[in-house]
Each structure stands twice: as C-alpha cells, then as structure tokens.
Design a protein around this motif. Structure first.
Motif, PDB file in Angstrom:
ATOM      1  N   ASN A  36       0.822  -1.210   0.000  1.00  0.00           N
ATOM      2  CA  ASN A  36       0.000   0.000   0.000  1.00  0.00           C
ATOM      3  C   ASN A  36       0.857   1.262   0.000  1.00  0.00           C
ATOM      4  O   ASN A  36       0.457   2.296   0.550  1.00  0.00           O
ATOM      5  N   ARG A  37       2.026   1.197  -0.623  1.00  0.00           N
ATOM      6  CA  ARG A  37       2.934   2.345  -0.575  1.00  0.00           C
ATOM      7  C   ARG A  37       2.281   3.607  -1.122  1.00  0.00           C
ATOM      8  O   ARG A  37       2.458   4.692  -0.569  1.00  0.00           O
ATOM      9  N   ARG A  38       1.544   3.504  -2.218  1.00  0.00           N
ATOM     10  CA  ARG A  38       0.929   4.699  -2.794  1.00  0.00           C
ATOM     11  C   ARG A  38      -0.020   5.351  -1.779  1.00  0.00           C
ATOM     12  O   ARG A  38      -0.026   6.577  -1.631  1.00  0.00           O
ATOM     13  N   GLN A  39      -0.790   4.528  -1.066  1.00  0.00           N
ATOM     14  CA  GLN A  39      -1.700   5.090  -0.075  1.00  0.00           C
ATOM     15  C   GLN A  39      -0.943   5.670   1.109  1.00  0.00           C
ATOM     16  O   GLN A  39      -1.336   6.697   1.669  1.00  0.00           O
ATOM     17  N   LEU A  40       0.182   5.040   1.487  1.00  0.00           N
ATOM     18  CA  LEU A  40       1.006   5.596   2.557  1.00  0.00           C
ATOM     19  C   LEU A  40       1.540   6.978   2.168  1.00  0.00           C
ATOM     20  O   LEU A  40       1.608   7.886   3.006  1.00  0.00           O
ATOM     21  N   ILE A  41       1.902   7.123   0.897  1.00  0.00           N
ATOM     22  CA  ILE A  41       2.370   8.417   0.409  1.00  0.00           C
ATOM     23  C   ILE A  41       1.253   9.452   0.506  1.00  0.00           C
ATOM     24  O   ILE A  41       1.467  10.574   0.965  1.00  0.00           O
ATOM     25  N   VAL A  42       0.062   9.082   0.072  1.00  0.00           N
ATOM     26  CA  VAL A  42      -1.079   9.996   0.125  1.00  0.00           C
ATOM     27  C   VAL A  42      -1.376  10.385   1.570  1.00  0.00           C
ATOM     28  O   VAL A  42      -1.612  11.568   1.875  1.00  0.00           O
ATOM     29  N   ASP A  43      -1.365   9.413   2.478  1.00  0.00           N
ATOM     30  CA  ASP A  43      -1.652   9.702   3.883  1.00  0.00           C
ATOM     31  C   ASP A  43      -0.615  10.655   4.482  1.00  0.00           C
ATOM     32  O   ASP A  43      -0.961  11.610   5.201  1.00  0.00           O
ATOM     33  N   ALA A  44       0.668  10.397   4.206  1.00  0.00           N
ATOM     34  CA  ALA A  44       1.722  11.253   4.737  1.00  0.00           C
ATOM     35  C   ALA A  44       1.638  12.654   4.144  1.00  0.00           C
ATOM     36  O   ALA A  44       1.796  13.655   4.852  1.00  0.00           O
ATOM     37  N   ALA A  45       1.377  12.743   2.848  1.00  0.00           N
ATOM     38  CA  ALA A  45       1.273  14.048   2.198  1.00  0.00           C
ATOM     39  C   ALA A  45       0.085  14.831   2.737  1.00  0.00           C
ATOM     40  O   ALA A  45       0.158  16.061   2.904  1.00  0.00           O
ATOM     41  N   ALA A  46      -1.021  14.149   3.020  1.00  0.00           N
ATOM     42  CA  ALA A  46      -2.193  14.831   3.569  1.00  0.00           C
ATOM     43  C   ALA A  46      -1.851  15.503   4.891  1.00  0.00           C
ATOM     44  O   ALA A  46      -2.251  16.649   5.155  1.00  0.00           O
ATOM     45  N   ILE A  47      -1.116  14.816   5.735  1.00  0.00           N
ATOM     46  CA  ILE A  47      -0.716  15.379   7.019  1.00  0.00           C
ATOM     47  C   ILE A  47       0.217  16.568   6.821  1.00  0.00           C
ATOM     48  O   ILE A  47       0.040  17.637   7.422  1.00  0.00           O
ATOM     49  N   LEU A  48       1.195  16.412   5.947  1.00  0.00           N
ATOM     50  CA  LEU A  48       2.158  17.490   5.729  1.00  0.00           C
ATOM     51  C   LEU A  48       1.500  18.720   5.118  1.00  0.00           C
ATOM     52  O   LEU A  48       1.758  19.849   5.538  1.00  0.00           O
ATOM     53  N   PHE A  49       0.643  18.517   4.110  1.00  0.00           N
ATOM     54  CA  PHE A  49      -0.043  19.652   3.490  1.00  0.00           C
ATOM     55  C   PHE A  49      -0.946  20.367   4.503  1.00  0.00           C
ATOM     56  O   PHE A  49      -1.042  21.597   4.505  1.00  0.00           O
ATOM     57  N   ALA A  50      -1.624  19.586   5.341  1.00  0.00           N
ATOM     58  CA  ALA A  50      -2.518  20.192   6.333  1.00  0.00           C
ATOM     59  C   ALA A  50      -1.733  20.944   7.396  1.00  0.00           C
ATOM     60  O   ALA A  50      -2.144  22.014   7.856  1.00  0.00           O
ATOM     61  N   GLU A  51      -0.588  20.405   7.798  1.00  0.00           N
ATOM     62  CA  GLU A  51       0.189  21.019   8.871  1.00  0.00           C
ATOM     63  C   GLU A  51       0.984  22.227   8.399  1.00  0.00           C
ATOM     64  O   GLU A  51       1.004  23.262   9.069  1.00  0.00           O
ATOM     65  N   ARG A  52       1.623  22.106   7.246  1.00  0.00           N
ATOM     66  CA  ARG A  52       2.566  23.149   6.824  1.00  0.00           C
ATOM     67  C   ARG A  52       2.030  24.022   5.703  1.00  0.00           C
ATOM     68  O   ARG A  52       2.529  25.124   5.500  1.00  0.00           O
ATOM     69  N   GLY A  53       1.061  23.517   4.963  1.00  0.00           N
ATOM     70  CA  GLY A  53       0.621  24.204   3.765  1.00  0.00           C
ATOM     71  C   GLY A  53       1.379  23.700   2.557  1.00  0.00           C
ATOM     72  O   GLY A  53       2.556  23.306   2.652  1.00  0.00           O
ATOM     73  N   TYR A  54       0.725  23.703   1.422  1.00  0.00           N
ATOM     74  CA  TYR A  54       1.287  23.149   0.188  1.00  0.00           C
ATOM     75  C   TYR A  54       2.630  23.781  -0.158  1.00  0.00           C
ATOM     76  O   TYR A  54       3.585  23.080  -0.528  1.00  0.00           O
ATOM     77  N   ASN A  55       2.741  25.101  -0.058  1.00  0.00           N
ATOM     78  CA  ASN A  55       3.966  25.779  -0.489  1.00  0.00           C
ATOM     79  C   ASN A  55       5.174  25.425   0.367  1.00  0.00           C
ATOM     80  O   ASN A  55       6.314  25.562  -0.096  1.00  0.00           O
ATOM     81  N   ASP A  56       4.973  24.963   1.579  1.00  0.00           N
ATOM     82  CA  ASP A  56       6.082  24.680   2.488  1.00  0.00           C
ATOM     83  C   ASP A  56       6.391  23.193   2.604  1.00  0.00           C
ATOM     84  O   ASP A  56       7.093  22.772   3.533  1.00  0.00           O
ATOM     85  N   VAL A  57       5.881  22.410   1.678  1.00  0.00           N
ATOM     86  CA  VAL A  57       6.159  20.969   1.662  1.00  0.00           C
ATOM     87  C   VAL A  57       6.862  20.628   0.354  1.00  0.00           C
ATOM     88  O   VAL A  57       6.374  20.969  -0.728  1.00  0.00           O
ATOM     89  N   ALA A  58       7.995  19.983   0.444  1.00  0.00           N
ATOM     90  CA  ALA A  58       8.726  19.518  -0.734  1.00  0.00           C
ATOM     91  C   ALA A  58       8.475  18.031  -0.933  1.00  0.00           C
ATOM     92  O   ALA A  58       8.122  17.311   0.019  1.00  0.00           O
ATOM     93  N   MET A  59       8.652  17.583  -2.155  1.00  0.00           N
ATOM     94  CA  MET A  59       8.494  16.159  -2.418  1.00  0.00           C
ATOM     95  C   MET A  59       9.470  15.342  -1.573  1.00  0.00           C
ATOM     96  O   MET A  59       9.162  14.225  -1.153  1.00  0.00           O
ATOM     97  N   SER A  60      10.658  15.902  -1.303  1.00  0.00           N
ATOM     98  CA  SER A  60      11.620  15.187  -0.462  1.00  0.00           C
ATOM     99  C   SER A  60      11.093  15.014   0.959  1.00  0.00           C
ATOM    100  O   SER A  60      11.404  14.013   1.627  1.00  0.00           O
ATOM    101  N   ASP A  61      10.262  15.964   1.452  1.00  0.00           N
ATOM    102  CA  ASP A  61       9.653  15.819   2.779  1.00  0.00           C
ATOM    103  C   ASP A  61       8.702  14.625   2.802  1.00  0.00           C
ATOM    104  O   ASP A  61       8.666  13.863   3.779  1.00  0.00           O
ATOM    105  N   VAL A  62       7.922  14.485   1.750  1.00  0.00           N
ATOM    106  CA  VAL A  62       6.985  13.372   1.669  1.00  0.00           C
ATOM    107  C   VAL A  62       7.743  12.064   1.556  1.00  0.00           C
ATOM    108  O   VAL A  62       7.402  11.061   2.206  1.00  0.00           O
ATOM    109  N   ALA A  63       8.785  12.051   0.734  1.00  0.00           N
ATOM    110  CA  ALA A  63       9.585  10.832   0.579  1.00  0.00           C
ATOM    111  C   ALA A  63      10.183  10.399   1.911  1.00  0.00           C
ATOM    112  O   ALA A  63      10.155   9.213   2.277  1.00  0.00           O
ATOM    113  N   GLU A  64      10.694  11.361   2.669  1.00  0.00           N
ATOM    114  CA  GLU A  64      11.271  11.052   3.971  1.00  0.00           C
ATOM    115  C   GLU A  64      10.211  10.492   4.923  1.00  0.00           C
ATOM    116  O   GLU A  64      10.489   9.582   5.716  1.00  0.00           O
ATOM    117  N   ALA A  65       8.997  11.009   4.818  1.00  0.00           N
ATOM    118  CA  ALA A  65       7.938  10.559   5.723  1.00  0.00           C
ATOM    119  C   ALA A  65       7.572   9.103   5.509  1.00  0.00           C
ATOM    120  O   ALA A  65       7.086   8.443   6.442  1.00  0.00           O
TER     121      ALA A  65
END
Length: 411
Positions: A36-65
C-alpha cells in the motif's frame, strides 16, 4: 475564526498526532516495499499539506515521511501538483463514499466520515487553490457530489424541502462536520463521536426558508491610495492565495505600476498583515459592541453570533484570507494574529459556559468552532451566501449549536 492547531510529529514509529485524530499510516522501514505504498504516500502528504501548507512541503519531505528516496516517489506521482490532487480527491472521495454507502443515520455518517478524514476541510478550503484548473474542477465536482448526496438524504427524511433548501442544510451540516479539521480539540470516546453526531444533526433538522431579498454589502468609495491598495489586495489574496499574487498584480488592480505600491507598504507581506489585523480588529469591535449592548449572557451570546455572521457576510474575502493565508504571515505577525483569534474564541466560550456551566471548556469550544466554521463555509461560497434568507438560517443553526434560546429580535 477556526485555527488549525493540530500537530503531528515524526517519531521512530511513524507519524503521531499530538492531541487526538484519525489513525494515520506508520512510516515503513527503509528498504521494504509495502503493497500500500501509494496510499502511505497519500496519507503522509495529507498530514504534511494540512500542517505546513502546500507551499512549504517539498516532495523530499513526503519521501522522507514514508522512508523512500525522491526518485521512488516520482514513480507514483509525476510531481507535487499530481500528489496534491490525489490527496484532496482521496479525502473528499472517502466522505462521498461514506455518505453513499453507509446504512447509519445521516448525522452519524457525516460525523464518523469527518473524524476519519479529519484533514478534509482544511485541505479543500485552504489547499485546493493550488490545483490546476482542470484538477480543481474535477475535485469541485466531487465535492458537489457529496453535497448532492447529503441533500438527497435530507429530502428522503424531509420531503417538504425543495432542492435549494436541502442543499443549504447539506452544506451547513458539512461545515459543522468538517469544523474539526481546523482544530485539535477532542473529548474521550465515545463522547466525542456522540457530540459531533449531535451537532451535525442540528442543521439537518433546522427550519429553512430561503425567500425574500438579501442586501449585499458593497465597499464604499475611497480616495486614499493606501485603502484602494488594501481593498484590491484583499480580493486578490482571497481568490488566488498570497503566493499567487505579485506586487505587479496588485499595482495593476489599482491602476499603478507595481513598484509604486512600495510608496505605501514596505513589502507585500505588510499588505497581508494589514488585511489580517484589520479583520481581527473589526471582529473585536463588533464583539465588544454586541456584548456592551446586552443586559444578560443569553442576549449577549445571541448578539455576538449575529455580529460574527454579519461580519462574515460583509467581508467574505477577509474570512477566506483568515482561513487560508495565516501561514504566509511573518512569524511575529502570525503569532499576534493567532493569539488574537484564540482570545476571540475564548470570549465566546466564556459566554457559552455562563449559560451552560455543565459543559466542559472543550465541549463549549468545539461547539463555538462548529458555529463559526459553518458560517465561514457558507459565506466563502458565493452561490450559498447569495441565497435570500440564508442569514436567518445561519442565525437559527448557530443559536441551536450553542443551545441559546431565540428572542424576538429581527434576523
């Protein structure tokens, strides 16, 4: 105004929500390939976008998560826009599926769905502006499907309502349900779910009469260049987002060269700060006037609800900015504004608890946030705020959410 206070921290075990919230994916160990890696990516990105805002999240942040390299992330998503589309589509789609398939009563369905997708409100209201035009339209259609399904279920129970009335109540109910997206408040279960179910039921059962005319407010003419710049920037920031507006855009909106704006403001961020602080001050002025004119707490609370509703209708662009652009403020200004908003909500809570002393501070605050954010959701959606009679509907629902009795004052 509804402030996002939820906070997740990344620990060795994965993402953890500080305060309460829906289950989130645990970060897998590096080198593993979960199915379920794709869903894990979506879940992690949802948290990051909600917490920091889209402009302050890099793809590398999501990858690290999710413990993968950036190159592996791009095998699933072409880029950050593609990922954001997937995140918002998934969140809204989960709510739509719940409404379409649940056998539970509608209030419980909406409350449970909102709690399971607690980021959905802030993702849609704040981050969807970053989508491409085509993707935004696709997600908007999906969101409208949610509203249509809720409205259909309302009419099943209340066949006397027409499509317009049931749509209004549907979006009020969704606003109440998604209010938890903008804060970290909670109660021990099952009390939290029971409370949210009870609150969502309020608009579903509300009286609604959308008739007559509504006098739309219009800004007065001003000869001040500074005020003209502020007014134009307010509209632009609300419609495009702070990051999507340049000094040249602001200058063009008022008929001057972009650099001429700096004769009145030292930086673009100063314009945003002026808009936000002005909105906060206007809220406080209206609150103080409403409370000062009241002779007892119930009268004061009724007046305060109406003052907030009237402010929102008079200033929908400021409401949108207060909802979506706070993260763009300089750090000191952001803290000052957040502190002012928290203090404003505290005053509501104080009034509510004078009338309902058995309610905990958390319950009172959850109810206050539900009331305010429901009003916000309606006023930032033009097709809803322009409906005649909507102000009375919001007043009635707001009073009921806070358990304050009606009086005989005008709507």
């Amino acid at each position: 105004m509804g402030i996002l206070q939820r906070r997740h921290v990344l620990t060795s075990g994965g993402w953890t929500l500080v305060a309460d919230g829906p289950p989130v994916a645990t970060r897998p160990a590096r080198g593993t390939r979960p199915r379920n890696r794709r869903q894990l990516i979506v879940d992690a990105a949802a948290i990051l976008f909600a917490e920091r805002g889209y402009n302050d999240v890099a793809m590398s942040d999501v990858a690290e998560a999710v413990a993968i390299g950036p190159s592996a992330l791009y095998r699933h998503f072409r880029g950050k826009h593609d990922l954001l589309t997937a995140v918002i589509s998934h969140a809204v789609g989960q709510v739509e599926t719940a409404v379409a398939t649940s056998d539970s009563a509608l209030p419980a369905t909406l409350a449970t769905a909102a709690m399971a997708q607690r980021n959905v409100g802030v993702l849609w209201r704040r981050e969807a502006r970053h989508l491409t035009a085509n993707d935004h339209e696709a997600v908007r259609k999906l969101a409208r499907q949610v509203g249509d399904r809720v409205a259909e279920r309302i009419r099943d129970r209340r066949p006397e309502l027409g499509p317009t009335e049931s749509q209004m109540l549907a979006w009020c109910a969704l606003g109440v349900a998604n209010s938890i997206s903008f804060h970290a408040l909670t109660l021990p279960e099952p009390a939290f779910t029971k409370l949210m179910t009870k609150l969502v039921a309020v608009p579903l059962e509300a009286r609604v009469e959308l008739s007559g005319t509504r006098n739309a407010s219009s800004p007065g003419a001003t000869h001040s260049r500074r005020e003209t710049i502020l007014a134009a920037a307010t509209v632009l920031f609300a419609e495009r987002g702070y990051a999507g507006v340049s000094i040249d855009d602001i200058g063009a909106a008022v008929g001057i060269a972009g650099p001429s704006v700096y004769n009145h403001f030292t930086a673009k961020s100063d314009i945003l700060s002026a808009v936000v602080f002005r909105g906060n001050e206007w809220l406080w002025m209206r609150f103080n006037q409403a409370a000062a004119d009241a002779s007892e707490p119930a009268e004061a609370l009724r007046a305060v609800v109406c003052s907030y509703r009237d402010f929102a209708f008079d200033n929908p662009h400021i409401v949108q900015i207060l909802l979506s652009e706070m993260a763009q403020l300089p750090a000191d200004d952001r803290k000052r504004s957040s502190d002012a908003q928290r203090a404003y909500i505290d005053e509501w809570v104080h009034l509510v608890r004078q009338l309902q002393p058995d309610w905990s501070a958390a319950e009172a605050r959850i109810r206050v946030q539900a009331c305010q954010i429901m009003i916000n959701d309606i006023v930032v959606t033009r097709r809803l705020r322009d409906q005649p009679g909507v102000a009375t509907v919001l007043k009635d629902i707001g009073f009921a959410l806070l358990a304050v009795q009606h009086d005989v004052s005008p709507p």
